[in-house]
Scaffold this active site. Structure first.
Site, PDB file in Angstrom:
ATOM      1  N   GLU A  20       0.832  -1.204   0.000  1.00  0.00           N
ATOM      2  CA  GLU A  20       0.000   0.000   0.000  1.00  0.00           C
ATOM      3  C   GLU A  20       0.869   1.258   0.000  1.00  0.00           C
ATOM      4  O   GLU A  20       1.842   1.343   0.745  1.00  0.00           O
ATOM      5  CB  GLU A  20      -0.906   0.004   1.228  1.00  0.00           C
ATOM      6  CG  GLU A  20      -1.798   1.241   1.344  1.00  0.00           C
ATOM      7  CD  GLU A  20      -2.712   1.162   2.549  1.00  0.00           C
ATOM      8  OE1 GLU A  20      -3.527   0.210   2.579  1.00  0.00           O
ATOM      9  OE2 GLU A  20      -2.596   2.013   3.446  1.00  0.00           O
ATOM     10  N   PHE A  22       0.666   5.829  -0.386  1.00  0.00           N
ATOM     11  CA  PHE A  22      -0.190   7.015  -0.379  1.00  0.00           C
ATOM     12  C   PHE A  22       0.410   8.071  -1.305  1.00  0.00           C
ATOM     13  O   PHE A  22       1.626   8.091  -1.517  1.00  0.00           O
ATOM     14  CB  PHE A  22      -0.363   7.576   1.041  1.00  0.00           C
ATOM     15  CG  PHE A  22       0.897   8.143   1.654  1.00  0.00           C
ATOM     16  CD1 PHE A  22       1.281   9.460   1.442  1.00  0.00           C
ATOM     17  CD2 PHE A  22       1.701   7.351   2.468  1.00  0.00           C
ATOM     18  CE1 PHE A  22       2.430   9.979   2.019  1.00  0.00           C
ATOM     19  CE2 PHE A  22       2.858   7.858   3.045  1.00  0.00           C
ATOM     20  CZ  PHE A  22       3.225   9.175   2.819  1.00  0.00           C
ATOM     21  N   PRO A  23      -0.406   8.951  -1.899  1.00  0.00           N
ATOM     22  CA  PRO A  23       0.131   9.991  -2.787  1.00  0.00           C
ATOM     23  C   PRO A  23       0.973  10.978  -1.984  1.00  0.00           C
ATOM     24  O   PRO A  23       0.475  11.590  -1.037  1.00  0.00           O
ATOM     25  CB  PRO A  23      -1.128  10.679  -3.343  1.00  0.00           C
ATOM     26  CG  PRO A  23      -2.239   9.732  -3.083  1.00  0.00           C
ATOM     27  CD  PRO A  23      -1.879   8.998  -1.823  1.00  0.00           C
ATOM     28  N   THR A  51      -3.981   4.822  -1.589  1.00  0.00           N
ATOM     29  CA  THR A  51      -4.973   5.345  -0.648  1.00  0.00           C
ATOM     30  C   THR A  51      -5.694   6.563  -1.213  1.00  0.00           C
ATOM     31  O   THR A  51      -5.260   7.183  -2.182  1.00  0.00           O
ATOM     32  CB  THR A  51      -4.325   5.710   0.692  1.00  0.00           C
ATOM     33  OG1 THR A  51      -3.375   6.767   0.486  1.00  0.00           O
ATOM     34  CG2 THR A  51      -3.620   4.512   1.296  1.00  0.00           C
ATOM     35  N   HIS A  79      -8.193   2.776  -3.491  1.00  0.00           N
ATOM     36  CA  HIS A  79      -9.094   2.975  -2.361  1.00  0.00           C
ATOM     37  C   HIS A  79     -10.139   4.022  -2.744  1.00  0.00           C
ATOM     38  O   HIS A  79      -9.852   4.975  -3.456  1.00  0.00           O
ATOM     39  CB  HIS A  79      -8.334   3.475  -1.138  1.00  0.00           C
ATOM     40  CG  HIS A  79      -7.359   2.489  -0.578  1.00  0.00           C
ATOM     41  ND1 HIS A  79      -7.000   2.469   0.755  1.00  0.00           N
ATOM     42  CD2 HIS A  79      -6.658   1.488  -1.162  1.00  0.00           C
ATOM     43  CE1 HIS A  79      -6.123   1.506   0.967  1.00  0.00           C
ATOM     44  NE2 HIS A  79      -5.894   0.906  -0.192  1.00  0.00           N
ATOM     45  N   TYR A 153     -12.773  -5.805  10.616  1.00  0.00           N
ATOM     46  CA  TYR A 153     -12.315  -5.171  11.855  1.00  0.00           C
ATOM     47  C   TYR A 153     -12.209  -6.182  13.008  1.00  0.00           C
ATOM     48  O   TYR A 153     -13.075  -6.241  13.880  1.00  0.00           O
ATOM     49  CB  TYR A 153     -13.266  -4.034  12.239  1.00  0.00           C
ATOM     50  CG  TYR A 153     -13.328  -2.948  11.196  1.00  0.00           C
ATOM     51  CD1 TYR A 153     -12.355  -1.954  11.155  1.00  0.00           C
ATOM     52  CD2 TYR A 153     -14.329  -2.941  10.226  1.00  0.00           C
ATOM     53  CE1 TYR A 153     -12.384  -0.963  10.195  1.00  0.00           C
ATOM     54  CE2 TYR A 153     -14.367  -1.952   9.252  1.00  0.00           C
ATOM     55  CZ  TYR A 153     -13.394  -0.966   9.237  1.00  0.00           C
ATOM     56  OH  TYR A 153     -13.432   0.007   8.278  1.00  0.00           O
ATOM     57  N   LYS A 174     -21.617  -6.795   3.692  1.00  0.00           N
ATOM     58  CA  LYS A 174     -20.784  -6.240   2.608  1.00  0.00           C
ATOM     59  C   LYS A 174     -20.415  -7.321   1.601  1.00  0.00           C
ATOM     60  O   LYS A 174     -20.392  -7.074   0.388  1.00  0.00           O
ATOM     61  CB  LYS A 174     -19.535  -5.583   3.192  1.00  0.00           C
ATOM     62  CG  LYS A 174     -19.814  -4.295   3.952  1.00  0.00           C
ATOM     63  CD  LYS A 174     -18.549  -3.564   4.367  1.00  0.00           C
ATOM     64  CE  LYS A 174     -17.859  -4.215   5.525  1.00  0.00           C
ATOM     65  NZ  LYS A 174     -16.744  -3.378   6.069  1.00  0.00           N
TER      66      LYS A 174
END
Length: 600
Positions: A20, A22-23, A51, A79, A153, A174
């Site tokens: 993963e 993130f920008p 993300t 995401h 979770y 879901k």
């Protein structure tokens, strides 16, 4: 390719993993992340994920990053959250993702927008992740195209107090709505996860058909301090390398326990845009370069043969030359990979050292991880806390008293500080007090240090057998006339020893730092290492801090009615005050900065 298709084509007993990212906040960080992803792709993840900022705050960068990686041969998971998202924006994102060949979406509700205590949907049609899943499955042009993942979770949802059975029931809903795979939240207790996993499987259909679960292993010290003994914590606070060592060992142990207890073979690594720890974990597990059933095409086509065929992670002896964003978009990651240089041959190419520096507001803005641990980082100062801690400030004097009360430990926090004054700041408390009484509200500072032991309990850091140094600096909010007085004093009596930045909400920036100048204000000397610079102040990062700082004033103001005196005051401060950062380069004299600023 869909993640579900990738997994179905694999040997069921063969481990696989995803990374993963993130920008990054800065253009330089974005460029250098592309090289970092290229190196990490040599480990053969089956996919990477990108993300998404709340309310589409990173929309353009998230889509750009995901598009580049997808077009360059890495299957990408984008995401997507419900936070502050309306149907039109969701449609725009899904349409763009499909056009770019992205087939995997991780559908999330998302965290509350910064400063909000409760999650409130922007569009009543999208209140939970299940709404995103259902919507994607209801639109013909998206239903068959996207493979959709959701979150699980095992430790409970952070924003609810629902029991475990209810959380599992929601997860089942879901999956019933059309989810293909599940990514769990970060956890450290393998036994608890295994127990949760077995309860999920006992539910039977539809979990029998869902793709293998993933877990997110250890990220960083701040996320794990509660699981360590007090003695361990004292040691780790001094030496970041010990933190990383512990993290690698814990991640390996958790993965092995989960494998043994569940048979799960799919794991998701939250990299925080770093690479060394991930490499070490996979190498320790013996998985480096072995995730895919065939060599990653991106690597096989691009890297010299001896590296492409290697089963070990790319080490620090090779780094990739950064390209411009335009070049990256045009050439793709495979072209970026074709040029290698020796590590340490240039400042921009010292990728091997980026993981050793803090990557928050004081890190190297060229690092792909810059900003992740930003000290501003969102105030995390809720409306309830604002009303309790800060009361109802109606005058400038009220604000001055708030900052002074924080210095004197009468307030445990402010919007700019999540906790009480540090032991280090207490050493310069009288000086900070004088500045605040003048109406210059301090939000960051450090004392001058000349060769203190790295084991010093107040200012020490790094390996124990070393010495640390600091230049004194302070950051504060003041009026424009004060800025002019400071500038005049620097010109007339600074004698080249004082550098400053000053910026306001309108976007103006003043400085006497030369173009491209960078001030290292904290460094350490340790055996067997080059000089380590951990705190850097320069224009690019200051501008990011400045924007974040003024957004905190906006957030604070929003807690009061539009026509209230409190809101008018806070918005006036935001609109008219300046954030000033001043460094005095004479670290041999601990009083130099304070004498310069405070003596008339």
């Amino acid at each position: 390719m869909k993640l579900s298709t990738q997994i179905e084509a694999r040997d069921a007993d063969h481990p696989f993993f995803t990374f993963e990212f993130f920008p990054p906040r800065t253009d330089q960080g974005f460029e250098n992340l592309m090289s970092r992803i290229s190196r990490l792709s040599a480990l053969n993840p089956i996919a990477i994920s990108v993300t998404w900022g709340a309310g589409g705050s990173t929309k353009d960068r998230s889509l750009e990053l995901a598009s580049l990686t997808q077009q360059s041969g890495l299957d990408t998971i984008l995401h997507l959250t419900c936070t502050n998202m309306e149907r039109g924006l969701i449609d725009e994102v899904l349409k763009t993702a499909k056009e770019q060949g992205i087939q995997n979406i991780l559908a999330l509700r998302g965290d509350p927008p910064r400063g909000k205590e409760e999650w409130i949907p922007a569009d009543p049609r999208f209140t939970r992740a299940i709404d995103l899943v259902s919507y994607i499955r209801s639109v013909p042009e998206y239903s068959d195209w996207f493979c959709v993942g959701v979150a699980g979770y095992p430790d409970g949802h952070p924003d609810t107090t629902t029991d475990e059975d209810t959380e599992i029931s929601r997860l089942k809903q879901k999956v019933d709505a059309g989810a293909d795979f599940i990514v769990t939240q970060l956890f450290y207790d393998a036994d608890y996860f295994i127990s949760w996993y077995k309860k999920v499987r006992e539910q039977g259909s539809p979990f029998d058909s869902v793709k293998p679960f993933f877990l997110i292993p250890l990220r960083r010290y701040n996320g794990t301090r509660n699981s360590w003994s007090h003695a361990d914590t004292n040691i780790f606070l001094h030496d970041d390398s010990l933190v990383k060592d512990y993290g690698v060992k814990l991640a390996v142990a958790v993965i092995q326990e989960v494998q043994s207890g569940t048979g799960i073979n799919g794991f998701h690594f939250c990299t925080l845009n770093l690479e060394k720890s991930v490499q070490r974990v996979l190498q320790t597990l013996g998985w480096a370069g072995s995730s895919s059933t065939a060599p990653n095409k991106l690597i096989a086509d691009s890297v010299p043969g001896d590296l492409a065929s290697s089963s070990t992670p790319v080490q620090g002896d090779l780094v990739i030359s950064p390209q411009s964003a335009t070049d990256s978009a045009t050439l793709g990651l495979s072209s970026i990979l074709t040029t290698t240089v020796e590590a340490g041959s240039g400042e921009l190419n010292k990728a091997a050292t980026w993981d050793d520096f803090p990557n928050g507001r004081f890190g190297d803005f060229k690092s792909p991880a810059y900003g992740d641990q930003d000290q501003w980082g969102g105030s995390n100062f809720s409306k309830n806390e604002a009303l309790i801690e800060s009361g109802k400030p109606k005058t400038v004097e009220d604000l001055t008293n708030i900052f002074l009360d924080h210095l004197h430990s009468k307030l445990s926090s402010t919007p700019f500080s999540s906790g009480p004054l540090s032991a280090e700041s207490l050493t310069i408390l009288p000086h900070l007090e004088r500045l605040n009484k003048r109406g210059w509200w301090t939000v960051g500072s450090q004392p001058a240090v000349n060769g203190a032991s790295s084991s010093d309990e107040v200012v020490g850091w790094g390996p124990r057998s070393g010495y640390v140094f600091q230049k004194c600096f302070v950051e504060f909010f003041c009026g424009e006339k004060d800025v002019e007085v400071i500038e005049k004093k620097i010109i007339e009596s600074g004698n080249g020893w004082v550098h400053y930045f000053a910026g306001n909400y309108k976007g103006e920036c003043r400085t006497n730092v030369p173009e491209g100048g960078r001030n290292a204000v904290t460094w350490g000397v340790f055996p067997g290492q080059e000089i380590v610079q951990t705190t850097i102040i320069e224009r690019e990062s200051f501008l990011h801090w400045k924007d974040e700082a003024f957004s905190i004033w906006s957030e604070w103001a929003s807690y009061y009615r539009p026509d209230s005196d409190e809101r008018k005051l806070l918005e006036d401060v935001r609109d008219n005050r300046w954030l000033v950062s001043i460094v005095h380069h004479d670290y041999l004299d601990p009083e130099a900065l304070w004498t310069f600023l405070l003596d008339q």
